[in-house]
Scaffold this motif. Structure first.
Motif, PDB file in Angstrom:
ATOM      1  N   LYS A   1     -31.347 -15.439   0.838  1.00 47.04           N
ATOM      2  CA  LYS A   1     -32.036 -14.260   1.572  1.00 47.04           C
ATOM      3  C   LYS A   1     -33.703 -14.674   1.301  1.00 47.04           C
ATOM      4  O   LYS A   1     -33.721 -13.876   2.246  1.00 47.04           O
ATOM      5  CB  LYS A   1     -31.628 -12.339   0.870  1.00 47.04           C
TER       6      LYS A   1
ATOM      7  N   THR B   1     -25.383 -17.424   4.147  1.00 46.89           N
ATOM      8  CA  THR B   1     -25.367 -16.726   3.154  1.00 46.89           C
ATOM      9  C   THR B   1     -24.825 -15.305   3.470  1.00 46.89           C
ATOM     10  O   THR B   1     -24.509 -14.661   2.157  1.00 46.89           O
ATOM     11  CB  THR B   1     -27.260 -16.442   3.745  1.00 46.89           C
TER      12      THR B   1
ATOM     13  N   HIS C   1     -27.605 -18.061   8.029  1.00 45.62           N
ATOM     14  CA  HIS C   1     -27.876 -16.744   7.860  1.00 45.62           C
ATOM     15  C   HIS C   1     -26.012 -16.333   7.742  1.00 45.62           C
ATOM     16  O   HIS C   1     -25.790 -15.590   7.145  1.00 45.62           O
ATOM     17  CB  HIS C   1     -28.002 -16.366   9.448  1.00 45.62           C
TER      18      HIS C   1
ATOM     19  N   SER D   1     -28.272 -11.110   6.649  1.00 45.59           N
ATOM     20  CA  SER D   1     -27.911 -12.182   7.785  1.00 45.59           C
ATOM     21  C   SER D   1     -26.793 -11.512   9.193  1.00 45.59           C
ATOM     22  O   SER D   1     -27.201 -12.485   9.464  1.00 45.59           O
ATOM     23  CB  SER D   1     -26.368 -12.412   6.399  1.00 45.59           C
TER      24      SER D   1
END
Length: 96
Positions: free
Chosen positions: A8, A46, A43, A60
């Motif tokens: 993040k 993540t 993303h 995300s």
């Protein structure tokens, strides 16, 4: 520090860079929008890690949407900035 928190911070920092007026847009154009594909993948990674760690996935998901909207000049910049803020706050408030 958990893997999702680290991811993040990384994705939030990258989104912040892409949200910088002119510089972020120039970078995206110089990579022929490849930067948006890389960000979508980051993303997604993540999101999977955060879900496995039972953490928040909102940043995300927002980042994946932003990767698609990022091709629209002004709206993309605004979305990158919003996504960066969401991800960085989420990383800072992450409990573990």
């Amino acid at each position: 520090m958990s893997s999702s928190r680290i991811m993040k911070w990384i994705t939030g920092g990258c989104e912040a860079f892409l949200g910088i007026p002119l510089i972020g847009g120039s970078f995206i154009l110089s990579t022929s929008w490849g930067a948006l594909l890389v960000m979508f993948i980051l993303h997604l990674v993540t999101l999977i890690i955060a879900r496995n760690e039972k953490g928040s996935i909102a940043g995300s998901v927002l980042g994946m949407v932003t990767s698609f909207i990022g091709v629209i000049p002004i709206l993309g910049m605004i979305m990158h900035i919003i996504t960066a803020i969401v991800l960085l706050i989420d990383a800072a408030l992450h409990k573990q």
